[in-house]
Design a protein around this motif. Structure first.
Motif, mmCIF file in Angstrom:
data_model
loop_
_atom_site.group_PDB
_atom_site.id
_atom_site.type_symbol
_atom_site.label_atom_id
_atom_site.label_comp_id
_atom_site.label_asym_id
_atom_site.label_seq_id
_atom_site.Cartn_x
_atom_site.Cartn_y
_atom_site.Cartn_z
ATOM 1 N N GLY A 103 27.737 35.026 22.492
ATOM 2 C CA GLY A 103 28.194 35.801 23.628
ATOM 3 C C GLY A 103 29.542 35.351 24.154
ATOM 4 O O GLY A 103 30.029 34.267 23.819
ATOM 5 N N ASP A 104 30.160 36.201 24.974
ATOM 6 C CA ASP A 104 31.451 35.944 25.613
ATOM 7 C C ASP A 104 31.191 35.281 26.961
ATOM 8 O O ASP A 104 30.793 35.923 27.922
ATOM 9 N N GLY A 105 31.411 33.979 27.021
ATOM 10 C CA GLY A 105 31.113 33.234 28.237
ATOM 11 C C GLY A 105 31.968 33.631 29.419
ATOM 12 O O GLY A 105 31.513 33.592 30.560
ATOM 13 N N TYR A 106 33.227 34.016 29.168
ATOM 14 C CA TYR A 106 34.101 34.412 30.274
ATOM 15 C C TYR A 106 33.624 35.702 30.914
ATOM 16 O O TYR A 106 33.595 35.832 32.140
ATOM 17 N N LEU A 107 33.213 36.673 30.103
ATOM 18 C CA LEU A 107 32.692 37.922 30.642
ATOM 19 C C LEU A 107 31.415 37.689 31.436
ATOM 20 O O LEU A 107 31.241 38.234 32.532
ATOM 21 N N ALA A 108 30.528 36.861 30.903
ATOM 22 C CA ALA A 108 29.294 36.542 31.622
ATOM 23 C C ALA A 108 29.585 35.931 32.988
ATOM 24 O O ALA A 108 28.952 36.265 33.992
ATOM 25 N N ALA A 109 30.573 35.041 33.025
ATOM 26 C CA ALA A 109 30.925 34.384 34.286
ATOM 27 C C ALA A 109 31.521 35.368 35.285
ATOM 28 O O ALA A 109 31.164 35.351 36.474
ATOM 29 N N LEU A 110 32.432 36.228 34.840
ATOM 30 C CA LEU A 110 33.049 37.194 35.743
ATOM 31 C C LEU A 110 32.007 38.067 36.429
ATOM 32 O O LEU A 110 32.105 38.352 37.632
ATOM 33 N N ILE A 111 31.025 38.502 35.669
ATOM 34 C CA ILE A 111 29.978 39.340 36.256
ATOM 35 C C ILE A 111 29.274 38.590 37.376
ATOM 36 O O ILE A 111 29.075 39.133 38.477
ATOM 37 N N ASN A 112 28.931 37.339 37.138
ATOM 38 C CA ASN A 112 28.236 36.572 38.170
ATOM 39 C C ASN A 112 29.148 36.212 39.333
ATOM 40 O O ASN A 112 28.689 36.150 40.486
ATOM 41 N N TYR A 113 30.434 35.977 39.076
ATOM 42 C CA TYR A 113 31.364 35.726 40.181
ATOM 43 C C TYR A 113 31.380 36.913 41.149
ATOM 44 O O TYR A 113 31.441 36.729 42.367
ATOM 45 N N ARG A 114 31.369 38.121 40.600
ATOM 46 C CA ARG A 114 31.394 39.310 41.475
ATOM 47 C C ARG A 114 30.171 39.354 42.385
ATOM 48 O O ARG A 114 30.248 39.829 43.514
ATOM 49 N N TYR A 115 29.071 38.878 41.899
ATOM 50 C CA TYR A 115 27.841 38.877 42.686
ATOM 51 C C TYR A 115 27.782 37.717 43.683
ATOM 52 O O TYR A 115 27.148 37.838 44.739
ATOM 53 N N LEU A 116 28.422 36.595 43.365
ATOM 54 C CA LEU A 116 28.178 35.365 44.106
ATOM 55 C C LEU A 116 29.337 34.895 44.989
ATOM 56 O O LEU A 116 29.103 34.432 46.112
ATOM 57 N N ALA A 117 30.563 34.953 44.471
ATOM 58 C CA ALA A 117 31.695 34.339 45.174
ATOM 59 C C ALA A 117 32.056 35.111 46.441
ATOM 60 O O ALA A 117 31.888 36.325 46.507
ATOM 61 N N HIS A 118 32.588 34.403 47.416
ATOM 62 C CA HIS A 118 33.043 35.058 48.648
ATOM 63 C C HIS A 118 34.323 35.845 48.413
ATOM 64 O O HIS A 118 34.631 36.766 49.170
ATOM 65 N N ALA A 119 35.067 35.464 47.372
ATOM 66 C CA ALA A 119 36.233 36.246 46.934
ATOM 67 C C ALA A 119 36.531 35.867 45.502
ATOM 68 O O ALA A 119 36.231 34.748 45.054
ATOM 69 N N LEU A 120 37.109 36.812 44.776
ATOM 70 C CA LEU A 120 37.506 36.601 43.391
ATOM 71 C C LEU A 120 38.968 37.005 43.292
ATOM 72 O O LEU A 120 39.297 38.192 43.331
ATOM 73 N N TRP A 121 39.847 35.988 43.199
ATOM 74 C CA TRP A 121 41.280 36.224 43.249
ATOM 75 C C TRP A 121 41.930 35.862 41.922
ATOM 76 O O TRP A 121 41.398 35.091 41.132
ATOM 77 N N THR A 122 43.134 36.404 41.715
ATOM 78 C CA THR A 122 43.999 35.930 40.649
ATOM 79 C C THR A 122 44.807 34.740 41.169
ATOM 80 O O THR A 122 44.841 34.456 42.378
ATOM 81 N N THR A 123 45.469 34.058 40.248
ATOM 82 C CA THR A 123 46.362 32.964 40.659
ATOM 83 C C THR A 123 47.445 33.479 41.592
ATOM 84 O O THR A 123 47.767 32.845 42.609
ATOM 85 N N GLU A 124 48.022 34.634 41.276
ATOM 86 C CA GLU A 124 49.085 35.198 42.107
ATOM 87 C C GLU A 124 48.581 35.469 43.513
ATOM 88 O O GLU A 124 49.263 35.137 44.507
ATOM 89 N N GLN A 125 47.409 36.067 43.640
ATOM 90 C CA GLN A 125 46.838 36.313 44.970
ATOM 91 C C GLN A 125 46.622 35.004 45.718
ATOM 92 O O GLN A 125 46.895 34.908 46.924
ATOM 93 N N THR A 126 46.121 34.009 45.018
ATOM 94 C CA THR A 126 45.819 32.721 45.649
ATOM 95 C C THR A 126 47.084 32.056 46.159
ATOM 96 O O THR A 126 47.127 31.545 47.290
ATOM 97 N N VAL A 127 48.123 32.067 45.345
ATOM 98 C CA VAL A 127 49.407 31.491 45.760
ATOM 99 C C VAL A 127 49.945 32.212 46.992
ATOM 100 O O VAL A 127 50.431 31.583 47.944
ATOM 101 N N GLN A 128 49.853 33.532 47.001
ATOM 102 C CA GLN A 128 50.323 34.299 48.140
ATOM 103 C C GLN A 128 49.534 33.973 49.399
ATOM 104 O O GLN A 128 50.107 33.791 50.484
ATOM 105 N N GLU A 129 48.221 33.871 49.271
ATOM 106 C CA GLU A 129 47.382 33.559 50.432
ATOM 107 C C GLU A 129 47.667 32.151 50.955
ATOM 108 O O GLU A 129 47.725 31.951 52.177
ATOM 109 N N LEU A 130 47.855 31.215 50.063
ATOM 110 C CA LEU A 130 48.141 29.854 50.495
ATOM 111 C C LEU A 130 49.527 29.714 51.112
ATOM 112 O O LEU A 130 49.759 28.832 51.946
ATOM 113 N N SER A 131 50.447 30.578 50.723
ATOM 114 C CA SER A 131 51.837 30.457 51.163
ATOM 115 C C SER A 131 52.139 31.249 52.431
ATOM 116 O O SER A 131 53.284 31.246 52.898
ATOM 117 N N ARG A 132 51.154 31.910 52.987
ATOM 118 C CA ARG A 132 51.398 32.713 54.206
ATOM 119 C C ARG A 132 51.762 31.818 55.378
ATOM 120 O O ARG A 132 51.223 30.745 55.546
#
Length: 242
Positions: free
Chosen positions: A213-242
């Motif tokens: 199986g594709d472990g990255y795909l499996a993880a992404l699906i569960n992140y959508r269900y579990l994490a408080h937010a799912l960001w890209t690196t670019e989004q994260t940098v922008q949020e931290l730099s505000r």
């Protein structure tokens, strides 16, 4: 379109978020005063082409630009002054005397992944598979970054990561590192249970690709269900730099 480009495009489509998601937004708001960047296993055996798992993880790491994205997160976190913590993975000789283990545990032990000579020596550590990626050492070894005791299977239940973060007044975690469906997902689940808000940086991790199986795909699906937010690196940098 070449076969390589076509395969890459198929992966992009496979990993894209649903156009019409059913799950609600959490309303998560980043507060730098109580946040930390937590990076799991930023070590050679995962992230270096010479590491023992590169044949399994290298394609996902390359497609996600994981190594460079983790570097951006480290730099930004240091620039804005938030806490940074590492949850590393080490195996000592006595760990190889365990009487049982799951499939991936057996693989890690058979490969000598994250092996060290012992808990009280750094003999043979520098540049080994257990060592941190060279590009990250200025950020990790600056005397300020928390380096937790090692986790032993996948999650932080067996190390002092949560204690170290609590002692720094941290309640929000930006989570990145390796590997997506193993240590990252296990850390995500336990840290949520411990009462932290957790953001996962989706392109600052990667997963295995095997016939199983594709472990990255499996993880992404569960992140959508579990994490408080799912960001890209670019989004994260922008949020931290505000």
């Amino acid at each position: 379109m070449s076969q390589a480009n076509e395969a890459g495009q198929q992966n992009v489509n496979r990993y894209a978020d649903p156009a019409d998601p059913a799950l609600p937004q959490t309303g998560f708001k980043l507060d730098r005063a109580k946040s930390a960047l937590v990076v799991i296993d930023p070590q050679n055996d995962f992230l270096s082409p010479t590491g023992v798992t590169w044949s399994v993880f290298g394609q996902s790491i390359t497609e996600n630009n994981t190594v460079e994205n983790l570097g951006r997160l480290f730099k930004t976190a240091k620039d804005v002054g938030i806490a940074v913590a590492i949850s590393p993975h080490y195996y000592y000789p006595h760990d190889h005397e365990w009487h049982f283990g799951g499939p991936l545990e057996k693989v890690m032990h058979s490969l000598g992944m994250f092996d060290r000579k012992g808990p009280t020596t750094l003999e043979g550590f520098d540049g080994s598979g257990a060592d941190f990626l060279e590009a990250y050492k200025p950020y990790i070894l600056d005397g300020k970054t928390i380096i937790a005791s090692p986790h032993k299977v996948y999650g932080p239940e067996t190390n002092d990561l949560a204690l170290q973060l609590r002692k720094k007044g941290v309640s929000q975690i930006i989570l990145a590192g390796m590997a997506a469906n193993l240590c990252i997902e296990s850390h995500l689940r336990e840290l949520i249970e411990q009462g932290f808000e957790v953001v996962v940086v989706r392109d600052a991790t990667a997963g295995p690709r095997l016939p199983d199986g594709d472990g990255y795909l499996a993880a992404l699906i569960n992140y959508r269900y579990l994490a408080h937010a799912l960001w890209t690196t670019e989004q994260t940098v922008q949020e931290l730099s505000r």
